[in-house]
Design a protein around this motif. Sequence first.
Motif, PDB file in Angstrom:
ATOM      1  N   ASN A 192       0.908  -0.595   0.195  1.00 57.44           N
ATOM      2  CA  ASN A 192      -0.197  -0.245   0.382  1.00 57.44           C
ATOM      3  C   ASN A 192       0.672   1.607  -0.494  1.00 57.44           C
ATOM      4  O   ASN A 192       0.596   2.318   0.784  1.00 57.44           O
ATOM      5  CB  ASN A 192      -0.718  -0.014   1.553  1.00 57.44           C
ATOM      6  CG  ASN A 192      -2.248  -0.664   0.640  1.00 57.44           C
ATOM      7  OD1 ASN A 192      -1.900  -1.183  -0.351  1.00 57.44           O
ATOM      8  ND2 ASN A 192      -2.932  -0.353   1.138  1.00 57.44           N
ATOM      9  N   GLU A 193       1.699   1.377  -0.289  1.00 55.44           N
ATOM     10  CA  GLU A 193       3.108   2.134  -1.319  1.00 55.44           C
ATOM     11  C   GLU A 193       3.885   2.784   0.011  1.00 55.44           C
ATOM     12  O   GLU A 193       4.699   3.068  -0.625  1.00 55.44           O
ATOM     13  CB  GLU A 193       1.749   3.607  -1.365  1.00 55.44           C
ATOM     14  CG  GLU A 193       0.498   3.281  -2.978  1.00 55.44           C
ATOM     15  CD  GLU A 193       2.475   3.022  -4.015  1.00 55.44           C
ATOM     16  OE1 GLU A 193       3.205   3.808  -4.381  1.00 55.44           O
ATOM     17  OE2 GLU A 193       1.413   2.468  -5.020  1.00 55.44           O
ATOM     18  N   THR A 194       3.285   2.652   1.166  1.00 58.10           N
ATOM     19  CA  THR A 194       3.990   3.329   2.624  1.00 58.10           C
ATOM     20  C   THR A 194       4.601   2.025   3.153  1.00 58.10           C
ATOM     21  O   THR A 194       5.551   2.496   4.161  1.00 58.10           O
ATOM     22  CB  THR A 194       2.910   3.615   3.423  1.00 58.10           C
ATOM     23  OG1 THR A 194       1.629   2.933   3.500  1.00 58.10           O
ATOM     24  CG2 THR A 194       2.530   4.573   3.282  1.00 58.10           C
ATOM     25  N   GLY A 195       3.953   0.730   3.357  1.00 63.57           N
ATOM     26  CA  GLY A 195       4.473  -0.574   4.591  1.00 63.57           C
ATOM     27  C   GLY A 195       5.666  -0.511   3.378  1.00 63.57           C
ATOM     28  O   GLY A 195       5.490  -0.861   2.219  1.00 63.57           O
ATOM     29  N   GLU A 196       6.969  -1.428   3.910  1.00 62.92           N
ATOM     30  CA  GLU A 196       7.901  -1.505   3.453  1.00 62.92           C
ATOM     31  C   GLU A 196       8.401  -3.118   4.196  1.00 62.92           C
ATOM     32  O   GLU A 196       9.159  -2.904   4.983  1.00 62.92           O
ATOM     33  CB  GLU A 196       9.657  -0.787   3.136  1.00 62.92           C
ATOM     34  CG  GLU A 196       8.942   0.289   2.091  1.00 62.92           C
ATOM     35  CD  GLU A 196      10.008   1.282   1.649  1.00 62.92           C
ATOM     36  OE1 GLU A 196      11.361   0.817   2.677  1.00 62.92           O
ATOM     37  OE2 GLU A 196      10.020   2.288   0.867  1.00 62.92           O
ATOM     38  N   LEU A 197       9.511  -4.242   3.175  1.00 59.86           N
ATOM     39  CA  LEU A 197       9.747  -5.072   3.620  1.00 59.86           C
ATOM     40  C   LEU A 197      10.661  -5.248   2.410  1.00 59.86           C
ATOM     41  O   LEU A 197      10.675  -5.296   1.815  1.00 59.86           O
ATOM     42  CB  LEU A 197       9.242  -6.158   4.172  1.00 59.86           C
ATOM     43  CG  LEU A 197       7.488  -6.525   4.926  1.00 59.86           C
ATOM     44  CD1 LEU A 197       6.880  -7.633   4.488  1.00 59.86           C
ATOM     45  CD2 LEU A 197       8.328  -6.716   6.702  1.00 59.86           C
ATOM     46  N   ASP A 208       1.946  -8.623   9.621  1.00 58.47           N
ATOM     47  CA  ASP A 208       2.553  -7.501  10.546  1.00 58.47           C
ATOM     48  C   ASP A 208       2.351  -5.951   9.694  1.00 58.47           C
ATOM     49  O   ASP A 208       1.680  -5.453  11.169  1.00 58.47           O
ATOM     50  CB  ASP A 208       3.870  -7.521  11.076  1.00 58.47           C
ATOM     51  CG  ASP A 208       4.179  -9.092  11.536  1.00 58.47           C
ATOM     52  OD1 ASP A 208       3.046 -10.033  12.160  1.00 58.47           O
ATOM     53  OD2 ASP A 208       5.686  -9.594  12.004  1.00 58.47           O
ATOM     54  N   ILE A 209       2.959  -5.586   9.146  1.00 56.27           N
ATOM     55  CA  ILE A 209       2.609  -4.860   8.055  1.00 56.27           C
ATOM     56  C   ILE A 209       1.360  -4.418   8.167  1.00 56.27           C
ATOM     57  O   ILE A 209       0.985  -2.681   8.284  1.00 56.27           O
ATOM     58  CB  ILE A 209       3.394  -4.433   6.824  1.00 56.27           C
ATOM     59  CG1 ILE A 209       5.376  -4.524   7.234  1.00 56.27           C
ATOM     60  CG2 ILE A 209       3.401  -3.274   6.128  1.00 56.27           C
ATOM     61  CD1 ILE A 209       5.903  -3.697   8.192  1.00 56.27           C
ATOM     62  N   ILE A 210       0.927  -4.854   7.001  1.00 58.30           N
ATOM     63  CA  ILE A 210      -0.781  -4.788   7.491  1.00 58.30           C
ATOM     64  C   ILE A 210      -1.649  -4.857   8.110  1.00 58.30           C
ATOM     65  O   ILE A 210      -2.241  -3.730   8.230  1.00 58.30           O
ATOM     66  CB  ILE A 210      -0.988  -6.347   6.760  1.00 58.30           C
ATOM     67  CG1 ILE A 210      -0.775  -6.388   4.543  1.00 58.30           C
ATOM     68  CG2 ILE A 210      -2.996  -5.689   5.987  1.00 58.30           C
ATOM     69  CD1 ILE A 210      -1.133  -7.940   4.504  1.00 58.30           C
ATOM     70  N   GLU A 211      -1.920  -5.385   9.127  1.00 55.93           N
ATOM     71  CA  GLU A 211      -2.237  -4.639  10.625  1.00 55.93           C
ATOM     72  C   GLU A 211      -1.643  -3.494  11.350  1.00 55.93           C
ATOM     73  O   GLU A 211      -2.589  -2.865  11.734  1.00 55.93           O
ATOM     74  CB  GLU A 211      -2.191  -5.772  11.724  1.00 55.93           C
ATOM     75  CG  GLU A 211      -2.366  -7.687  11.196  1.00 55.93           C
ATOM     76  CD  GLU A 211      -1.872  -8.232  12.190  1.00 55.93           C
ATOM     77  OE1 GLU A 211      -2.434  -9.056  11.790  1.00 55.93           O
ATOM     78  OE2 GLU A 211      -1.029  -8.189  12.705  1.00 55.93           O
ATOM     79  N   LYS A 212      -0.438  -3.372  10.625  1.00 54.74           N
ATOM     80  CA  LYS A 212      -0.260  -1.516  11.196  1.00 54.74           C
ATOM     81  C   LYS A 212      -0.630  -0.255   9.842  1.00 54.74           C
ATOM     82  O   LYS A 212      -0.662   1.243  10.416  1.00 54.74           O
ATOM     83  CB  LYS A 212       0.979  -0.745  11.507  1.00 54.74           C
ATOM     84  CG  LYS A 212       1.378  -1.933  12.462  1.00 54.74           C
ATOM     85  CD  LYS A 212       3.402  -1.363  12.176  1.00 54.74           C
ATOM     86  CE  LYS A 212       3.772  -3.320  13.100  1.00 54.74           C
ATOM     87  NZ  LYS A 212       5.565  -2.943  13.213  1.00 54.74           N
ATOM     88  N   LEU A 213      -1.726  -0.528   8.879  1.00 49.82           N
ATOM     89  CA  LEU A 213      -1.634   0.592   7.772  1.00 49.82           C
ATOM     90  C   LEU A 213      -2.852   0.435   8.333  1.00 49.82           C
ATOM     91  O   LEU A 213      -3.898   0.283   9.220  1.00 49.82           O
ATOM     92  CB  LEU A 213      -1.902   0.016   7.022  1.00 49.82           C
ATOM     93  CG  LEU A 213      -0.521  -1.126   6.129  1.00 49.82           C
ATOM     94  CD1 LEU A 213      -1.010  -1.873   4.901  1.00 49.82           C
ATOM     95  CD2 LEU A 213       0.990   0.165   5.479  1.00 49.82           C
TER      96      LEU A 213
END
Length: 213
Positions: A192-197, A208-213
Amino acid sequence: MSLFDEKTAEQLRKVLEGLAGEVNIAVFTQNFECRDCSDNRAFVEEITSFSDKLKMQIFDFEADSDTVKALKIDKIPAIALLDSRKNDTGIRFYGVPGGYEINSFLASLLEVSGTKEALPPDVISRISAIASEIHIQVFVTLGCPYCPGAVIAAHRLALESSYVRADMIESSTFPHLANRYSVTGVPKIIINETGELTGAQPVTAFLDIIEKL
């Protein structure tokens, strides 16, 4: 001319014997095919020839605009995997999934067909909680042995949730995107443009990233 020698072709046929059901492969190209478009088409044609459970359909990026819009295809060459009833799975490949990425392509074909390992109940619960649109982009190179793991994890999420769309993007085919997202090493994952791994991450790391968006 065959893309695979007979030994490799036989190995691919053997893997594809594991398909549980039919998989529809939508290939997006254009009338005047770019090199990568024609290579992509030839790749899918040959893979499809190895199993009668694989069905391929060609779409023109401009002429078949309704399908392009419905599947949210925004660049070519592109591959979208659909299930036996031609329902969208959210699984996308942008660029030829050759090299090491043939592993993620085969894995996705098997999983869409119904041949897949069960996920742990807690992971299923977390995936079920996704309630908004999620777009995952996994940037890869075909010579990266760690990239297929990241692609497979992203695609499994797309298969399990109708809210998730997951793209494999071959970096050298789309250098403008690699530059936009500052891809200096692969796999690089943008959510979603902002989360990175970075690196070959498991499904739980994506969550973990998705749940913080």
